[in-house]
Design a protein around this motif. Structure first.
Motif, short mmCIF file in Angstrom:
data_model
loop_
_atom_site.label_atom_id
_atom_site.label_comp_id
_atom_site.label_asym_id
_atom_site.label_seq_id
_atom_site.Cartn_x
_atom_site.Cartn_y
_atom_site.Cartn_z
N ALA A 59 113.59 46.76 -54.46
CA ALA A 59 112.50 46.66 -53.50
C ALA A 59 112.95 45.98 -52.22
CB ALA A 59 111.33 45.90 -54.13
N PHE A 60 113.80 44.98 -52.35
CA PHE A 60 114.30 44.28 -51.18
C PHE A 60 115.20 45.20 -50.35
CE2 PHE A 60 117.07 41.28 -48.91
CZ PHE A 60 116.13 40.39 -48.40
N ALA A 61 116.04 45.97 -51.02
CA ALA A 61 116.93 46.91 -50.31
C ALA A 61 116.12 47.94 -49.55
CB ALA A 61 117.87 47.59 -51.31
N ALA A 62 114.96 48.35 -50.10
CA ALA A 62 114.10 49.33 -49.44
C ALA A 62 113.14 48.68 -48.45
CB ALA A 62 113.32 50.11 -50.49
N ARG A 63 113.27 47.37 -48.26
CA ARG A 63 112.40 46.59 -47.35
C ARG A 63 110.93 46.68 -47.74
NH1 ARG A 63 114.83 46.09 -41.25
NH2 ARG A 63 116.97 45.61 -41.87
N LYS A 64 110.70 46.78 -49.04
CA LYS A 64 109.33 46.73 -49.53
C LYS A 64 108.87 45.29 -49.76
CE LYS A 64 109.40 51.30 -51.68
NZ LYS A 64 109.27 52.08 -52.94
N ASN A 65 109.82 44.37 -49.80
CA ASN A 65 109.48 42.95 -49.76
C ASN A 65 110.42 42.26 -48.77
OD1 ASN A 65 111.90 42.62 -51.23
ND2 ASN A 65 110.83 42.49 -53.19
N TRP A 342 107.39 33.22 -39.74
CA TRP A 342 106.95 34.27 -38.83
C TRP A 342 107.94 35.43 -38.89
CZ3 TRP A 342 110.09 35.39 -34.48
CH2 TRP A 342 111.10 34.47 -34.20
N MET A 343 107.50 36.61 -38.46
CA MET A 343 108.34 37.80 -38.49
C MET A 343 108.37 38.43 -37.10
SD MET A 343 107.84 39.46 -42.27
CE MET A 343 106.26 40.22 -42.04
N GLU A 344 109.52 38.97 -36.75
CA GLU A 344 109.71 39.55 -35.42
C GLU A 344 108.90 40.83 -35.25
OE1 GLU A 344 113.74 39.63 -33.65
OE2 GLU A 344 114.38 38.77 -35.57
N ALA A 345 108.09 40.85 -34.23
CA ALA A 345 107.28 42.05 -33.93
C ALA A 345 108.21 43.22 -33.60
CB ALA A 345 106.35 41.77 -32.76
N GLY A 346 107.90 44.35 -34.16
CA GLY A 346 108.68 45.56 -33.90
C GLY A 346 109.84 45.75 -34.85
N LYS A 347 110.23 44.71 -35.56
CA LYS A 347 111.34 44.82 -36.50
C LYS A 347 110.87 44.79 -37.94
CE LYS A 347 114.85 42.84 -33.46
NZ LYS A 347 115.93 41.82 -33.31
N ALA A 348 109.83 44.07 -38.22
CA ALA A 348 109.28 44.04 -39.57
C ALA A 348 108.53 45.33 -39.85
CB ALA A 348 108.33 42.86 -39.73
N PRO A 349 108.69 45.92 -41.03
CA PRO A 349 107.98 47.18 -41.35
C PRO A 349 106.48 46.97 -41.40
CG PRO A 349 109.05 46.29 -43.30
CD PRO A 349 109.52 45.45 -42.16
N GLN A 350 105.74 47.99 -41.01
CA GLN A 350 104.29 47.96 -41.08
C GLN A 350 103.85 48.36 -42.48
OE1 GLN A 350 102.28 46.90 -38.46
NE2 GLN A 350 104.28 46.36 -37.62
N ARG A 351 103.02 47.55 -43.10
CA ARG A 351 102.59 47.84 -44.47
C ARG A 351 101.06 47.87 -44.51
NH1 ARG A 351 106.58 43.70 -45.67
NH2 ARG A 351 108.54 44.68 -46.26
#
Length: 351
Positions: A59-65, A342-351
């Motif tokens: 899941a981490f590799a797929a950026r699901k978490n 916090w997470m960088e806008a535009g780089k973090a996946p939209q969920r």
């Protein structure tokens, strides 16, 4: 109206409990009335429970978490291999796995046998192999993650028999002598039950068995799934198993080591130990309480009702767009600075 703490939560933290399921996880929405103005930065945090290591890594590799905890350096290296930009951190685990034996029944009712086992364990080998050199030796009855004078230090421990890597051959010779003096010149056999649902324990059990075989103690490993193992611990249905000493060990002392403890099924009945455990609860002066803690450790080092092993090391991986998340060094894996994450806008996946 009374509060049902099984279903309701009261607190002043940065996030609220939105939903919770003991088998799958929880959703924690932002607490808009949090007392620190402007924090937290995230709208919510979602926690996933009961994922095995392979599922968490995938899941981490797929950026699901966005953040993942693993208990093995090899697993952390696997994460880095799938995502070279991953950042990480390591910390000493807050729960230790000491050996607990039936000290009111042969052969473990003889302190000479318990001392032989203590001397036979090579904790430095366990650190080198099981934690890739990053772990620590646990003090008697305590967890190495605790600092500030509450527990025996690593420098102090490494000067003592059983802990000193430089005197291991002398330890082994003394262990064999103690077994012979106790009526076991040809060694002895015992069954070692452990919870196979705690992944680190199989490797620990196998190494402990291999090390004690060198002094003539043959252990038959008896892994049991979590429910069966937990019931066996509660019923005292074991000859030898893993106990528990947390970063805050007082509840474990009261449960496992006190003669009136709920898990006191190993046959410990020591009035002096009971008194020390009771006294440290009542003592409000911190320096005096530290001395009581150290007195408990020294008593356990002498009697060896519980035999210390090592503190494991955990690894946290962060996606490159995650910032501000960090272990606050309280010795607990889940005690993170969530309000500052916090997470960088535009780089973090939209969920």
């Amino acid at each position: 109206r009374g509060v049902n703490f099984e279903r309701e939560m009261i607190g002043t933290g940065p996030f609220k409990l939105g939903s919770w399921d003991r088998s799958s996880g929880a959703v924690l929405p932002r607490h808009d009335q949090y007392w620190r103005s402007g924090q937290p930065y995230l709208d919510k945090i979602q926690l996933f429970y009961n994922l095995d290591a392979a599922a968490s890594i995938a899941a981490f590799a797929a950026r699901k978490n966005d953040v993942v905890k693993v208990a093995d350096k090899a697993q952390f290296e696997a994460i880095k291999a799938t995502n070279p930009d991953v950042r990480g951190d390591t910390f000493t685990g807050q729960i230790s796995d000491p050996l607990i034996m039936k000290v009111d029944r042969p052969p473990f009712n003889d302190v000479r046998v318990r001392r032989a086992m203590h001397l036979g364990l090579d904790r430095q080998e366990m650190i080198n192999t099981l934690t890739f050199g990053l772990g620590s030796m646990d003090p008697p009855g305590a967890n190495a993650a605790r600092k500030g004078g509450w527990v025996m230090s690593q420098d102090e421990l490494k000067k003592l028999p059983g802990f000193n890597p430089a005197t291991k051959q002398q330890d082994i010779a003394e262990a064999k002598r103690l077994l012979a003096e106790g009526g076991h010149p040809n060694g002895l056999s015992a069954t070692f039950m452990f919870n196979s649902g705690v992944t680190r324990r199989r490797g620990e059990a196998e190494m402990i068995a291999a090390q004690l075989a060198k002094i003539g103690i043959q252990l038959k490993l008896d892994p049991k799934e979590t429910g069966v193992a937990t019931k066996a611990e509660q019923d005292g249905d074991y000859a030898m198993t893993f106990g528990q000493h947390d970063w805050a060990p007082e509840p474990d002392w009261s449960n496992w080591l006190h003669s009136k403890g709920t898990l006191a099924k190993s046959g410990i009945n020591d009035p002096e130990l009971d008194r020390l455990i009771d006294d440290q609860y009542r003592e409000l002066d911190e320096p005096k309480r530290k001395q009581l803690w150290l007195s408990i450790q020294k008593l356990l080092l002498d009697k060896l009702y519980t035999i210390p092993t090592i503190a494991s090391v955990y690894f946290i991986g962060y996606q490159p767009y995650v910032h501000g998340w960090g272990d606050i060094r309280a010795g607990q894996a889940v005690n993170m600075t969530w309000e500052k994450t916090w997470m960088e806008a535009g780089k973090a996946p939209q969920r």
